[in-house]
Design an enzyme around this catalytic site. Structure first.
Site, PDB file in Angstrom:
ATOM      1  N   GLU A   1       0.860  -1.182   0.000  1.00 16.47           N
ATOM      2  CA  GLU A   1       0.000   0.000   0.000  1.00 16.47           C
ATOM      3  C   GLU A   1       0.892   1.225   0.000  1.00 16.47           C
ATOM      4  OE1 GLU A   1      -3.810  -1.790   2.510  1.00 16.47           O
ATOM      5  OE2 GLU A   1      -2.862   0.073   3.160  1.00 16.47           O
TER       6      GLU A   1
ATOM      7  N   ASP B   1      -6.420   9.637   9.942  1.00 13.76           N
ATOM      8  CA  ASP B   1      -5.127   9.106  10.371  1.00 13.76           C
ATOM      9  C   ASP B   1      -4.676   9.663  11.713  1.00 13.76           C
ATOM     10  OD1 ASP B   1      -4.169   7.280   8.290  1.00 13.76           O
ATOM     11  OD2 ASP B   1      -4.412   9.031   6.991  1.00 13.76           O
TER      12      ASP B   1
END
Ligand code: PLP
Lengths: 279, 406
Positions: A50, A61
């Site tokens: 990824e 995040d």
């Protein structure tokens, strides 16, 4: 290009072990080091990569990935450079699937058509775009899937039985089960709960289900891997990179080597999960 | 929420996906989707429930102090020598700004949804204070995210929030202003989805927030429309409001949108000028993009990275704008203009001296636009301006710039 992802998961199924999916931020701490990290990942045992696309406002995040994004942006990373990184990687690795992960705005500004063309040409296999839920599928998911790029969706503990079919509808490649409500880098939840959640998702899909959020060690990877088709590790890798840098954020000898060692250990975790699964 | 697709109306939006033209939408992480859908369902129920509306109206009257007066600014009108100037006095509301209208509405909804914890973001601190206030009034714990820079420049409001029992969490990410506070509030929300209600302070964010916040703030325009008809027997020629995220502006604009002879003007923060980086004029100097759950005009670079805004006023310091404003701009129903820091500062001082009203720096931007326009208009023309908040919170900022020791 879907083929590369499907082939990888089919091979792993034949081997009887879960995939190790590794996340890192493109351009952290600089382009060259980040490319070196990317190249090191499959060699250390990562099965799927990824590749994070930095964004100024990463709403989903935690601090580790926020800081990684800021380091990358400060070093001049752009979406064009992230695509270039994939292209550079493909020169020497034609088999490891690459999933781009990030937020929609940089793609929207790049232009969806232009982005899909360039992503295909760069050898991208899938996309995870955090802020595009199924309700927004017309934006990017539908055109991406039409072009043969997987659109990988996140399912979370809040995704109830009613919603799951909708979430899975246009999902391809694999399903990314985020094992807790929260931001990246949070603590690891109870593996037994995760197993039940994976089974719940599998009632609705034949796609592989990979589990992430909170995996840090080989032991975690083994425990989670025993009940999933793949284990995603992100913040631990990003933290490893951060801890190797100098005080002003530049690369050291330990940067790539540190990631290699961590991924090798995580890889041993998923490989031992094979045994756990067989028991 | 069946909006009639009346093409002759500017008031029918958004559609059922939360779109105003290409703007708006629901660009959020999957974790939040079920919550946003539930919020929409509960909001649709509540707004048609007479009991809910009754409670809202009652708190409006007895807790906020509604209706707020419409005031003819006689001396300012005389001073400028043109159009008659009316202020909608939202600064007289409880807690000193329009923000409380939305907070009362949303906390009633939070209660209805069985939520037990309130989170909010704040820039100037006005929304934080209003959130902390309603949380105290309804006995719910409240966490307010505030950029570290803003914590410093809005110290009196930080103290108010703490007195009211809220926990103020300074956010150091980014430049420590409103957008960073909003990111952090969203992170809290995805982590605490079960019990937490996110009380967004402006008409932005994912659907249904822009619509819902507008509807709670539209009381401003509804009252003002009645009041001006009563005072003048006709509608104003121009309605002017300052635009941060756009809640006080859409609140006063919305009831006038279908009055085609009423010009609608939103005032953005021009900061130190549009040529540089130090401004917050999302429409006049930005471009469409996706942030905080909606597509709208944003300040961003060529790679789609969001820029930090700058304004003398913390409440306008947001690099986006509510999606309905973006749409109103594109279809030409409203115009958006920038006002520089120094112009707002002059307007602030003028109003204080000439009318005995200390305005917040946000509506001082709207006022600076009034000061530009009124002299060019006829004496029989009417300007209606939303005086969205009082300036007590800003005296330290202004004092510092004017070189006064406080
Ligand atoms: C008095 C006042 N007016 C205006 C604003 C700007 O917000 P909005 O554009 O949502 O009305 C603020 C924000 O803090 C404010 O405190």
């Amino acid at each position: 290009m879907t083929a590369r992802m499907d082939r990888r998961f089919a091979d792993l199924a034949a081997e009887g072990r879960p995939a190790l999916v590794t996340y890192f931020m493109g351009g952290d701490p600089d382009y060259a080091s980040s490319l070196a990290i990317m190249k090191a990942l499959p060699k250390a045992g990562s099965d799927v990569i990824e590749l994070g696309m930095p964004f100024s406002d990463p709403m989903a995040d935690g601090p580790a990935i926020q800081l990684a994004g800021q380091r990358a942006l400060r070093a001049g990373q752009t979406l064009a450079k992230t695509l270039q990184m994939a292209r550079d990687f493909r020169l020497e690795d034609a088999d490891t699937p690459i999933v781009l992960m990030g937020y929609y705005n940089p793609i929207y500004i790049y232009g969806v058509e232009r982005f899909l063309n360039d992503a295909l040409e760069a050898g991208i296999d899938g996309l995870i775009v955090v802020d595009l839920p199924p309700e927004m599928d017309d934006e990017l998911c539908v055109p991406a899937v039409a072009r043969g790029i997987n659109f990988i969706r996140l399912a979370t503990p809040t995704t109830d039985a009613k919603r799951l079919p909708r979430v899975l509808e246009n999902t391809s490649g694999f399903v990314y089960y985020v094992s807790m409500n929260g931001i990246t880098g949070s603590a690891l939840p109870d593996p037994s709960l995760i197993g039940a959640a994976v089974l719940r998702i599998k009632e609705h899909t034949t796609l592989p289900v990979c589990v992430g959020f909170g995996v840090k060690t080989a032991e975690h990877a083994r425990a989670i891997g025993a009940s999933a088709d793949g284990v995603v590790v992100g913040s631990a890798i990003v933290n490893q990179i951060a801890s190797s840098l100098t005080a002003n954020g530049t690369v050291t000898e330990a940067t790539v080597a540190g990631v290699e060692a961590l991924v090798r250990s995580l890889a041993s975790g998923v490989r031992s999960a094979k045994l756990a699964a067989a028991e | 929420m069946n909006q009639s697709p009346n093409l002759n109306s500017f008031r029918g939006g958004p559609d059922e996906d939360g779109r105003f033209g290409i703007y708006g939408g629901r660009f959020v992480a999957e974790t939040l989707m079920p919550l946003i859908l539930e919020l929409q369902e509960k909001w649709d129920e509540a707004k048609d429930d007479p009991e809910f509306q009754k409670e809202l109206a009652s708190l409006g009257a007895h807790y906020i102090g509604r209706p707020s007066p419409l005031y003819f600014a006689e001396r300012l009108t005389e001073h400028l020598g043109g159009a008659k100037i009316y202020f909608k006095r939202e600064e007289l509301n409880h807690t000193g700004s329009h923000k409380i209208n939305n907070c009362i509405g949303q906390i009633l909804l939070a209660k209805r949804m069985g939520k037990t914890r309130i989170i909010a973001e704040t820039g100037a601190g006005q929304h934080g204070v209003a959130s902390a206030t309603v949380a105290a009034r309804f006995g719910l714990p409240c966490v307010v995210y505030m950029g570290a820079t803003d914590v410093e420049r809005q110290a009196p409001n930080v103290f108010r929030m703490k007195l009211l029992g809220a926990e103020v969490k300074p956010v150091t990410a980014g430049h420590g202003t409103l957008k960073d506070a909003m990111n952090e509030a969203l992170r809290d929300w995805v982590t605490n989805v079960e019990d937490t209600y996110y009380l967004i302070g402006t008409a932005a964010g994912p659907h249904p927030y822009p619509e819902m916040v507008r509807d709670f703030q539209a009381v401003i325009g509804r009252e003002a429309r009645e009041q001006i008809l009563e005072a003048e027997g006709r509608l104003p020629d121009v309605v002017i409001a300052a635009v941060g995220g756009g809640s006080n502006a859409i609140g006063i604009f919305h009831p006038f949108l279908d009055d085609k002879d009423v010009r609608i003007v939103g005032v953005e923060a021009g900061g130190k000028g549009l040529d540089g980086e130090e401004h917050c004029a999302s429409i006049t100097a930005g471009s469409p993009g996706v942030l905080h759950g909606n597509r709208t005009y944003l300040l961003q670079d060529g790679d789609g990275q969001i820029k930090e805004g700058h304004s003398i006023s913390a409440g306008l310091d947001y690099p986006g704008i509510g999606p309905e404003h973006s749409w109103l701009n594109d279809v030409g129903r409203a115009e958006y203009v920038p006002i520089m820091d120094h112009e707002a500062l002059e307007a602030f001082q003028l109003l204080t001296r000439i009318e005995g009203i200390i305005p917040a720096l946000e509506p001082a931007h709207a006022l600076a636009e009034v000061i530009k326009r009124a002299p060019k208009m006829g004496k029989d023309e009417i300007i209606l301006m939303n005086l969205s908040g009082r300036g007590d919170k800003d005296i330290f900022t202004v004092g510092k710039i004017l070189g006064m020791e406080l």
